[in-house]
Design an enzyme around this catalytic site. Structure first.
Site, PDB file in Angstrom:
ATOM      1  CG  HIS A  50      -0.235   0.087   2.547  1.00 38.59           C
ATOM      2  ND1 HIS A  50      -0.130  -0.979   3.423  1.00 38.59           N
ATOM      3  CD2 HIS A  50       0.405   1.112   3.153  1.00 38.59           C
ATOM      4  CE1 HIS A  50       0.540  -0.607   4.481  1.00 38.59           C
ATOM      5  NE2 HIS A  50       0.888   0.654   4.348  1.00 38.59           N
TER       6      HIS A  50
HETATM    7  P1  TYD Z   1      -2.321  -3.985   7.603  1.00 39.28           P
HETATM    8  O1  TYD Z   1      -2.531  -2.605   7.073  1.00 39.28           O
HETATM    9  O2  TYD Z   1      -2.829  -5.127   6.805  1.00 39.28           O
HETATM   10  O3  TYD Z   1      -0.776  -4.206   7.899  1.00 39.28           O
HETATM   11  P2  TYD Z   1       0.446  -4.202   6.847  1.00 39.28           P
HETATM   12  O4  TYD Z   1       0.344  -2.955   6.058  1.00 39.28           O
HETATM   13  O5  TYD Z   1       1.660  -4.240   7.713  1.00 39.28           O
HETATM   14  O6  TYD Z   1       0.349  -5.427   6.004  1.00 39.28           O
HETATM   15  O7  TYD Z   1      -2.933  -4.040   9.057  1.00 39.28           O
HETATM   16  C1  TYD Z   1      -3.358  -5.244   9.669  1.00 39.28           C
HETATM   17  C2  TYD Z   1      -4.630  -4.981  10.446  1.00 39.28           C
HETATM   18  O8  TYD Z   1      -4.399  -4.122  11.554  1.00 39.28           O
HETATM   19  C3  TYD Z   1      -5.704  -4.335   9.598  1.00 39.28           C
HETATM   20  O9  TYD Z   1      -6.934  -4.934   9.963  1.00 39.28           O
HETATM   21  C4  TYD Z   1      -5.709  -2.886  10.054  1.00 39.28           C
HETATM   22  C5  TYD Z   1      -5.249  -2.979  11.491  1.00 39.28           C
HETATM   23  N1  TYD Z   1      -4.484  -1.827  11.968  1.00 39.28           N
HETATM   24  C6  TYD Z   1      -4.983  -1.035  12.994  1.00 39.28           C
HETATM   25  O10 TYD Z   1      -6.094  -1.257  13.506  1.00 39.28           O
HETATM   26  N2  TYD Z   1      -4.223  -0.004  13.461  1.00 39.28           N
HETATM   27  C7  TYD Z   1      -3.012   0.280  12.938  1.00 39.28           C
HETATM   28  O11 TYD Z   1      -2.343   1.232  13.403  1.00 39.28           O
HETATM   29  C8  TYD Z   1      -2.507  -0.528  11.855  1.00 39.28           C
HETATM   30  C9  TYD Z   1      -1.167  -0.232  11.221  1.00 39.28           C
HETATM   31  C10 TYD Z   1      -3.263  -1.571  11.406  1.00 39.28           C
END
Ligand code: TYD
Length: 136
Positions: A50
């Protein structure tokens, strides 16, 4: 402003061991509103995929290592974080992927904003379009 860079943190150490302090305006160029960490990452897992519209982040592998792929839509670069005395600062429209997490990796991320799903671009073609629109 779209950029990323490695930042060297000063290690304050003595014969008891090491200590690093992260301070807004001193070694991190934003007010820290949120801290999260990624750990226990399973073998072969790749994360991220992303870009963010407004968020600024400082990523630190406080233990172990992992590799970032950073893509500004023109070029891709791989940066491996493997030392707690280095941080990867990212701001602006940078597509990021993370891979090669060592089993012991603890990746701490300092963020300039609270979690906001509307700040994410999770579609690569949309990311490319956003970069193009930003140039107009
Ligand atoms: P995600 O964005 O998939 O992580 P990455 O970019 O590292 O692959 O995040 C995983 C899950 O955690 C998703 O359901 C969103 C949640 N999340 C939060 O609730 N708060 C946060 O600060 C972050 C970074 C993720």
């Amino acid at each position: 402003m779209t950029s990323y860079k490695l930042v060297d943190f000063k290690t304050l150490g003595d014969d008891r061991g090491s200590l690093i302090a992260i301070e807004e305006g001193y070694n991190t160029p934003f007010a820290i509103k949120r801290v999260y960490y990624i750990f226990d990452t399973k073998k072969g897992v790749e994360r991220g995929f992303h870009a963010h519209i407004n968020l600024k982040q400082m990523c630190i592998a406080v233990k172990g290592s992992c590799t970032f792929i950073l893509d500004n839509s023109k070029k891709k670069e791989e940066i491996t974080l493997d030392n707690p005395n280095q941080g990867l600062f990212i701001e602006g429209l940078i597509w990021r992927e993370m891979k090669k997490f060592s089993p012991d990796c603890v990746l701490v991320v300092l963020a300039s904003e609270h979690y906001d799903e509307s700040d994410y671009i999770r579609d690569y073609q949309k990311f490319k379009k956003e970069v193009e629109n930003g140039k107009k």
